[in-house]
Design a protein around this motif. Structure first.
Motif, PDB file in Angstrom:
ATOM      1  N   TYR A  21      -5.150  -9.584  11.639  1.00 41.49           N
ATOM      2  CA  TYR A  21      -4.002  -9.457  10.739  1.00 41.49           C
ATOM      3  C   TYR A  21      -3.575  -7.993  10.604  1.00 41.49           C
ATOM      4  O   TYR A  21      -2.396  -7.658  10.733  1.00 41.49           O
ATOM      5  N   ASN A  24      -1.963  -6.266  13.754  1.00 41.54           N
ATOM      6  CA  ASN A  24      -0.649  -6.783  14.165  1.00 41.54           C
ATOM      7  C   ASN A  24       0.437  -6.004  13.432  1.00 41.54           C
ATOM      8  O   ASN A  24       0.673  -6.199  12.243  1.00 41.54           O
ATOM      9  N   ARG A  25       1.111  -5.137  14.158  1.00 45.32           N
ATOM     10  CA  ARG A  25       2.145  -4.266  13.568  1.00 45.32           C
ATOM     11  C   ARG A  25       3.199  -5.049  12.803  1.00 45.32           C
ATOM     12  O   ARG A  25       3.759  -4.541  11.840  1.00 45.32           O
ATOM     13  N   HIS A  26       3.482  -6.267  13.208  1.00 49.56           N
ATOM     14  CA  HIS A  26       4.545  -7.051  12.573  1.00 49.56           C
ATOM     15  C   HIS A  26       4.162  -7.516  11.167  1.00 49.56           C
ATOM     16  O   HIS A  26       5.027  -7.949  10.402  1.00 49.56           O
ATOM     17  N   ASN A  27       2.883  -7.417  10.806  1.00 43.24           N
ATOM     18  CA  ASN A  27       2.444  -7.767   9.453  1.00 43.24           C
ATOM     19  C   ASN A  27       2.591  -6.606   8.466  1.00 43.24           C
ATOM     20  O   ASN A  27       2.486  -6.813   7.256  1.00 43.24           O
ATOM     21  N   ALA A  30       4.660  -6.843   5.183  1.00 44.34           N
ATOM     22  CA  ALA A  30       4.152  -7.761   4.160  1.00 44.34           C
ATOM     23  C   ALA A  30       3.212  -7.079   3.180  1.00 44.34           C
ATOM     24  O   ALA A  30       3.098  -7.518   2.034  1.00 44.34           O
ATOM     25  N   TRP A  31       2.542  -6.002   3.613  1.00 47.18           N
ATOM     26  CA  TRP A  31       1.569  -5.380   2.715  1.00 47.18           C
ATOM     27  C   TRP A  31       1.713  -3.869   2.570  1.00 47.18           C
ATOM     28  O   TRP A  31       1.153  -3.299   1.626  1.00 47.18           O
ATOM     29  N   LEU A 127      -2.855  -6.634   0.406  1.00 51.33           N
ATOM     30  CA  LEU A 127      -3.480  -7.078   1.658  1.00 51.33           C
ATOM     31  C   LEU A 127      -4.607  -8.061   1.372  1.00 51.33           C
ATOM     32  O   LEU A 127      -4.701  -9.118   2.004  1.00 51.33           O
ATOM     33  N   ILE A 130      -3.156 -11.442   0.426  1.00 53.82           N
ATOM     34  CA  ILE A 130      -2.597 -12.155   1.588  1.00 53.82           C
ATOM     35  C   ILE A 130      -3.715 -12.778   2.404  1.00 53.82           C
ATOM     36  O   ILE A 130      -3.647 -13.955   2.780  1.00 53.82           O
ATOM     37  N   ASN A 134      -4.459 -16.679   3.097  1.00 57.00           N
ATOM     38  CA  ASN A 134      -4.564 -17.191   4.469  1.00 57.00           C
ATOM     39  C   ASN A 134      -5.877 -17.934   4.673  1.00 57.00           C
ATOM     40  O   ASN A 134      -5.910 -18.957   5.362  1.00 57.00           O
TER      41      ASN A 134
END
Length: 138
Positions: A21, A24-27, A30-31, A127, A130, A134
């Motif tokens: 998690y 992954n740069r795309h997350n 979100a945090w 973080l 999240i 998950n």
């Protein structure tokens, strides 16, 4: 004068899930508050002076839990954030984050690092939430 801050938090997921998690740069949006958007090679970063497009490199090594971000700004300055995920047991890990002072003039350094340190503390709590959510839905 201090030019770095180290913080850590226990995460309620194992090493692999936490690492996947976080790496992954795309997350990041979100945090991590500073990231408005992230692409395959860059990001739109929120700064006190407005938004700026940066080049974003992620150096990650799963076996060692290392996730580092290298942020290259349009003016040539480079910012770096280093982190590591360490396994506690199969269901828990520790995430430590080294925050370096941003590339700002010396007279702004202490205030900028203090502000970023407070933001980081909140981001780590987000973080954790999240990853806990998950883990519940997995």
């Amino acid at each position: 004068m201090k030019n770095f801050d180290i913080q850590s938090i226990q995460l309620p997921v194992g090493h692999n899930e936490a690492f996947d998690y976080i790496a992954n740069r795309h997350n990041l949006p979100a945090w991590a508050n500073a990231f408005a958007t992230v692409s395959a090679t860059g990001a739109l970063l929120r700064t006190p002076m407005g938004e700026v497009d940066i080049t974003l490199d992620v150096e990650s090594y799963k076996a060692n839990g290392v996730v580092d971000w290298i942020m290259k700004f349009p003016d040539g300055n480079v910012g770096k954030a280093c982190s590591r995920v360490v396994s506690v047991d199969e269901n828990n890990s520790i995430y430590s984050f080294t925050l370096f002072a941003p590339p700002v003039p010396l007279e702004q350094l202490e205030g900028a690092l203090n502000a970023q340190s407070k933001i980081l503390s909140g981001e780590l709590v987000v973080l954790k939430g999240i990853l806990a959510q998950n883990a519940i839905t997995a």
